[in-house]
Design a protein around this motif. Structure first.
Motif, PDB file in Angstrom:
ATOM      1  N   THR A 301     -17.310 -66.178 -40.319  1.00  0.00           N
ATOM      2  CA  THR A 301     -16.205 -65.282 -39.987  1.00  0.00           C
ATOM      3  C   THR A 301     -14.846 -65.917 -40.278  1.00  0.00           C
ATOM      4  O   THR A 301     -13.922 -65.244 -40.739  1.00  0.00           O
ATOM      5  CB  THR A 301     -16.283 -64.884 -38.496  1.00  0.00           C
ATOM      6  N   ASP A 302     -14.722 -67.224 -40.065  1.00  0.00           N
ATOM      7  CA  ASP A 302     -13.449 -67.918 -40.300  1.00  0.00           C
ATOM      8  C   ASP A 302     -12.999 -67.812 -41.754  1.00  0.00           C
ATOM      9  O   ASP A 302     -11.800 -67.880 -42.052  1.00  0.00           O
ATOM     10  CB  ASP A 302     -13.578 -69.405 -39.935  1.00  0.00           C
ATOM     11  N   ASP A 308      -9.158 -69.549 -49.872  1.00  0.00           N
ATOM     12  CA  ASP A 308      -9.669 -70.724 -50.585  1.00  0.00           C
ATOM     13  C   ASP A 308     -11.180 -70.661 -50.735  1.00  0.00           C
ATOM     14  O   ASP A 308     -11.761 -71.378 -51.559  1.00  0.00           O
ATOM     15  CB  ASP A 308      -9.301 -72.013 -49.836  1.00  0.00           C
ATOM     16  N   PHE A 309     -11.819 -69.808 -49.923  1.00  0.00           N
ATOM     17  CA  PHE A 309     -13.284 -69.727 -49.957  1.00  0.00           C
ATOM     18  C   PHE A 309     -13.812 -68.362 -50.360  1.00  0.00           C
ATOM     19  O   PHE A 309     -14.828 -68.255 -51.027  1.00  0.00           O
ATOM     20  CB  PHE A 309     -13.850 -70.115 -48.582  1.00  0.00           C
ATOM     21  N   THR A 323     -14.994 -62.476 -54.522  1.00  0.00           N
ATOM     22  CA  THR A 323     -15.033 -63.754 -55.225  1.00  0.00           C
ATOM     23  C   THR A 323     -15.274 -64.877 -54.223  1.00  0.00           C
ATOM     24  O   THR A 323     -14.540 -65.009 -53.236  1.00  0.00           O
ATOM     25  CB  THR A 323     -13.709 -64.015 -55.969  1.00  0.00           C
ATOM     26  N   LEU A 324     -16.313 -65.673 -54.461  1.00  0.00           N
ATOM     27  CA  LEU A 324     -16.602 -66.846 -53.639  1.00  0.00           C
ATOM     28  C   LEU A 324     -16.088 -68.074 -54.368  1.00  0.00           C
ATOM     29  O   LEU A 324     -16.360 -68.268 -55.557  1.00  0.00           O
ATOM     30  CB  LEU A 324     -18.113 -66.965 -53.397  1.00  0.00           C
TER      31      LEU A 324
END
Length: 333
Positions: A301-302, A308-309, A323-324
């Motif tokens: 969840t964070d 950035d992730f 996008t990961l």
């Protein structure tokens, strides 16, 4: 720590109009003690359980007061309890045969009356046959009275704090005279109930989705904000306040906040509820997404607010892309 002081097993077979009431307590050997203690530990922290309190005219409470006050022995009391439940079960439709476990127990030094209604499940067991000549044969036998294993859940249960008379119970709905009701709290215990933690969280998400849909807002972002808020508060407190959730999630839109509050209050879920911190945090720290293309993704969840992730894009045609980022390694599971 759980200590089982006394326990007894009665059998209620409503379909065959058969009551089998035991005249003796269960022998508290190692296997029996392990079975009861494991299920007590598992069920008392269930997030599906509801807190409640007896109505002033509850006949069950009269029986319990008599037992706690020393007016009757445990076996006699347990037979009265089993008889009362059997009578109630006969009024319902499609009732399973039941093994009824009743315990007088201490949980962290507090005395509880514990009732496990174990609805019988079908299963297969082996049977060994030896004929008159000593020939051995084996066969599979369909058994209709299988109790839940140590890793399984008890279908319905009741915990009553013998000092405060506070009730914690989980019950299924049964059809009685054409009405679907929670039979154990309404007809057997005769008590009022508060929403369970699991029900409250479900209703919060339902209200959030309803409001965001009505205002054409991002439902995924709103539900993620709910999980973030709950997770942050669970680090400090075991109480979940549904109204506070709406205040946080819709802090920039008073109209949405008002509609959320109305939805929560109308559904009867506006009061704070005590939850299991560990279990709730475990659920809130991950968010599972399912796409219409059949892809499922579980994301901490964070990370939803950390580009950035993970990053979400709205395409010109109305579709979405995810996008990961910063992935060092991928493991097949």
């Amino acid at each position: 720590m759980v200590v089982i002081e006394k326990a007894i097993l009665h059998i209620l077979d409503v379909n065959e109009s058969n009551e089998v009431f035991s005249d003796d307590l269960l022998e508290m050997n190692e296997a029996t003690a392990e079975f009861l203690i494991k299920h007590v530990e598992k069920t008392i922290s269930s997030q599906d359980a509801k807190k409640g309190s007896f109505y002033g005219n509850s006949e069950f409470k009269v029986m319990l007061d008599g037992y706690i006050g020393g007016e009757m022995e445990f076996i006699d009391f347990s037979r009265q309890v089993a008889g009362a439940l059997y009578k109630v079960l006969t009024t319902a439709e499609a009732v399973s045969s039941t093994d009824l476990l009743i315990c007088d127990a201490r949980i962290d030094e507090t005395r509880y009356l514990v009732i496990f209604k174990c609805n019988n499940h079908q299963g297969y067991v082996h049977q060994i046959n030896v004929d008159e000549n000593g020939k051995v044969s084996t066969e599979l036998v369909n058994n209709y009275a299988i109790l839940p294993g140590l890793t399984q859940k008890i279908d319905e249960f009741v915990f009553i704090n013998c000092e405060t008379m506070e009730i914690l119970s989980k019950s299924r709905k049964y059809n009685v005279d054409g009405n679907s009701i929670y039979l154990i709290p309404e007809l057997f215990l005769e008590c009022a109930q508060n929403p369970s933690p699991a029900e409250t969280i479900k209703e919060i998400n339902k209200a959030v989705k309803k409001v965001t849909e009505a205002y054409c807002q991002d439902e995924v972002a709103a539900v993620t904000a709910v999980k973030n808020f709950i997770a942050e508060n669970m680090e400090k407190d075991a109480v979940l306040d549904p109204v506070a959730v709406g205040r946080e999630v819709f802090q920039d839109n008073p109209s949405m906040a008002a509609d959320y509050n109305h939805a929560i209050e109308t559904a009867g879920f506006s009061e704070p509820v005590e939850v299991n911190q560990e279990a709730t945090l475990k659920k809130m720290k991950k968010h599972k997404l399912s796409t219409d293309t059949g892809i499922e993704i579980t994301i901490p969840t964070d990370y939803f607010e950390n580009t950035d992730f993970v990053e979400f894009f709205k395409e010109e045609d109305g579709s979405m892309s995810i996008t990961l980022k910063n992935i060092q390694n991928i493991i097949n599971r």
